[in-house]
Design a protein around this motif. Sequence first.
Motif, PDB file in Angstrom:
ATOM      1  N   VAL A 147       0.851  -1.193   0.000  1.00  0.00           N
ATOM      2  CA  VAL A 147       0.000   0.000   0.000  1.00  0.00           C
ATOM      3  C   VAL A 147       0.885   1.241   0.000  1.00  0.00           C
ATOM      4  O   VAL A 147       1.805   1.362   0.818  1.00  0.00           O
ATOM      5  CB  VAL A 147      -0.926   0.005   1.235  1.00  0.00           C
ATOM      6  CG1 VAL A 147      -1.724   1.301   1.286  1.00  0.00           C
ATOM      7  CG2 VAL A 147      -1.848  -1.198   1.201  1.00  0.00           C
ATOM      8  N   LEU A 148       0.606   2.145  -0.921  1.00  0.00           N
ATOM      9  CA  LEU A 148       1.383   3.372  -1.043  1.00  0.00           C
ATOM     10  C   LEU A 148       0.547   4.591  -0.645  1.00  0.00           C
ATOM     11  O   LEU A 148      -0.650   4.657  -0.961  1.00  0.00           O
ATOM     12  CB  LEU A 148       1.875   3.555  -2.486  1.00  0.00           C
ATOM     13  CG  LEU A 148       2.771   2.461  -3.069  1.00  0.00           C
ATOM     14  CD1 LEU A 148       3.136   2.796  -4.504  1.00  0.00           C
ATOM     15  CD2 LEU A 148       4.028   2.268  -2.219  1.00  0.00           C
ATOM     16  N   ASP A 149       1.183   5.519   0.046  1.00  0.00           N
ATOM     17  CA  ASP A 149       0.610   6.824   0.360  1.00  0.00           C
ATOM     18  C   ASP A 149       1.616   7.884  -0.075  1.00  0.00           C
ATOM     19  O   ASP A 149       2.827   7.705   0.090  1.00  0.00           O
ATOM     20  CB  ASP A 149       0.326   6.967   1.856  1.00  0.00           C
ATOM     21  CG  ASP A 149      -0.765   6.012   2.325  1.00  0.00           C
ATOM     22  OD1 ASP A 149      -1.932   6.243   1.977  1.00  0.00           O
ATOM     23  OD2 ASP A 149      -0.428   5.039   3.037  1.00  0.00           O
ATOM     24  N   VAL A 150       1.108   9.011  -0.621  1.00  0.00           N
ATOM     25  CA  VAL A 150       1.979  10.044  -1.196  1.00  0.00           C
ATOM     26  C   VAL A 150       1.716  11.376  -0.503  1.00  0.00           C
ATOM     27  O   VAL A 150       0.555  11.802  -0.364  1.00  0.00           O
ATOM     28  CB  VAL A 150       1.748  10.189  -2.714  1.00  0.00           C
ATOM     29  CG1 VAL A 150       2.642  11.289  -3.294  1.00  0.00           C
ATOM     30  CG2 VAL A 150       1.995   8.865  -3.421  1.00  0.00           C
ATOM     31  N   ALA A 151       2.789  12.031  -0.078  1.00  0.00           N
ATOM     32  CA  ALA A 151       2.722  13.376   0.499  1.00  0.00           C
ATOM     33  C   ALA A 151       3.718  14.272  -0.232  1.00  0.00           C
ATOM     34  O   ALA A 151       4.767  13.810  -0.683  1.00  0.00           O
ATOM     35  CB  ALA A 151       3.037  13.353   1.992  1.00  0.00           C
ATOM     36  N   VAL A 152       3.379  15.551  -0.356  1.00  0.00           N
ATOM     37  CA  VAL A 152       4.255  16.530  -1.016  1.00  0.00           C
ATOM     38  C   VAL A 152       4.860  17.425   0.053  1.00  0.00           C
ATOM     39  O   VAL A 152       4.144  17.942   0.915  1.00  0.00           O
ATOM     40  CB  VAL A 152       3.466  17.375  -2.044  1.00  0.00           C
ATOM     41  CG1 VAL A 152       4.355  18.457  -2.635  1.00  0.00           C
ATOM     42  CG2 VAL A 152       2.902  16.487  -3.135  1.00  0.00           C
ATOM     43  N   LEU A 153       6.160  17.608   0.009  1.00  0.00           N
ATOM     44  CA  LEU A 153       6.809  18.538   0.921  1.00  0.00           C
ATOM     45  C   LEU A 153       6.359  19.955   0.565  1.00  0.00           C
ATOM     46  O   LEU A 153       6.683  20.483  -0.499  1.00  0.00           O
ATOM     47  CB  LEU A 153       8.329  18.425   0.792  1.00  0.00           C
ATOM     48  CG  LEU A 153       9.156  19.285   1.753  1.00  0.00           C
ATOM     49  CD1 LEU A 153       8.881  18.897   3.195  1.00  0.00           C
ATOM     50  CD2 LEU A 153      10.640  19.175   1.447  1.00  0.00           C
ATOM     51  N   GLY A 154       5.576  20.556   1.445  1.00  0.00           N
ATOM     52  CA  GLY A 154       4.999  21.867   1.160  1.00  0.00           C
ATOM     53  C   GLY A 154       3.567  21.802   0.680  1.00  0.00           C
ATOM     54  O   GLY A 154       2.960  22.849   0.417  1.00  0.00           O
TER      55      GLY A 154
END
Length: 472
Positions: A147-154
């Motif tokens: 399972v993948l989760d994606v976050a953006v710095l900023g």
Amino acid sequence: MSSRWEKLLLVLVPFAATLAVAVGLRVGAPDAVRSVVVYGAPSAENELAWQLVAFDEDNRARGPAAGVQLEAVARVGGTTARWEGRTNQDGVAEAQLAIGMADGMRLEVRSGGRLLARGLVHIPAQLDRSLPTPVWMPFARRQGPVVLDVAVLGQRVAPGFPASLWVRATDASTRARLAGVRLEAAPDASLLSALAMRPTTAGGWAEVSATVVGLAASLTLHALSPDGRTGDWEGGLHMSPGAAMVRTRVRWLPDEEPEIEVTAPGTQRIVYVEIDNARSRVWATSLTLEENADGASRARARAPKLSPGLYWAVAAADSMGATKLEQGTTVRPFFVASRDEAAFAFGEDAAECVPPSDSRETSRALPVCLAMTAAAPLPRWVALDGFSLERAKAANARLLGLAIALGAILVAVLLEGTLILRAAASSRARLSAVRALSKRDETIARASGVAVALFVALLGFALFAAFLVRAG
């Protein structure tokens, strides 16, 4: 008074009255004015980072007053703070006043000897704050044992510039973190490039550097674990069209002055940079961008030394962009701490902001902690409106001009009426030349002569006063 002069007055009085009315109306007409609007923001204990915007207003149309030298003086009790600076081409100046924010603070803004704003500052009892956007990017499809989760710095991506994406890999059944997972991005028309730096750490995190073009971005990631399990993530990224790229270190020391580098699209010439924490607007400036050979525009700024904590560097194309954190705005979080281990204590996600057991992974764990922080825009309010002073002056001028105009009309009406009465009395006397004037006609002639002299003097004074007021 001779009949010849009376006839001349009958002609001249309307012209004199019209001239007095015209001057009176001009006295009451609004002039071009220059004033300052001060925007307050939640501030640190002993420092105000407020924004001053200078305007030129003519015929109710406002335009920025560029290149104006300003001086702001704030007083609270026996404490006084001064700031001097110049507005940019948008008429904006970022003022730093070494004084605590307090209700009833007296603030005055001048340009040379000219008063642009003055009054008491009242702080709203409650300021409405927008909720921060979620740190996790939305997905349309997520499947597989990994399972993948994606976050953006900023939290947002600026088109055309590299973005730092942090991807977490976990086991679908146990939710345990998976180490050594390799990531690969599928080709997409909205992706200029997307490259996973290294496999996931022991904490299950890996960084993907992605450059997005266009106003909307679609990202598809494929995951492969060391034991052959796979997973897919397909979704979108929160975009900020027209935004700049902000670079700064992940951590700064308390005795260092943080440096912020801003790279913006080539057409942009001014960028507004501020540093916020969770409670206040700590520091702000505006930068003039210089175009480079690669077509992008860059500028650097040095902020003052900051106390230990979590901060956000915000860059916006508009002077009010940071109040909403919407399109054209970029956010870059960073820590101020004496050591990497100490920085984790300022993070917002207790599960992710934990020093790793392997100290070699600290440099990758700090950006993860920052990616889990959600910046909430700081609201602002109009702390002082210099145009309120100008509106009061304009109202007084309108009343004065109206008084001059109406007074001139009244005197002219009375004078014309008196002259007509005298003319009628003289006509009766000429028609009755065979007999002497009656006592009534003598009284009218005598009284009207005095009235004519009086009203001529009053009309002259009204006209003279109108010219004096206009000249003053």
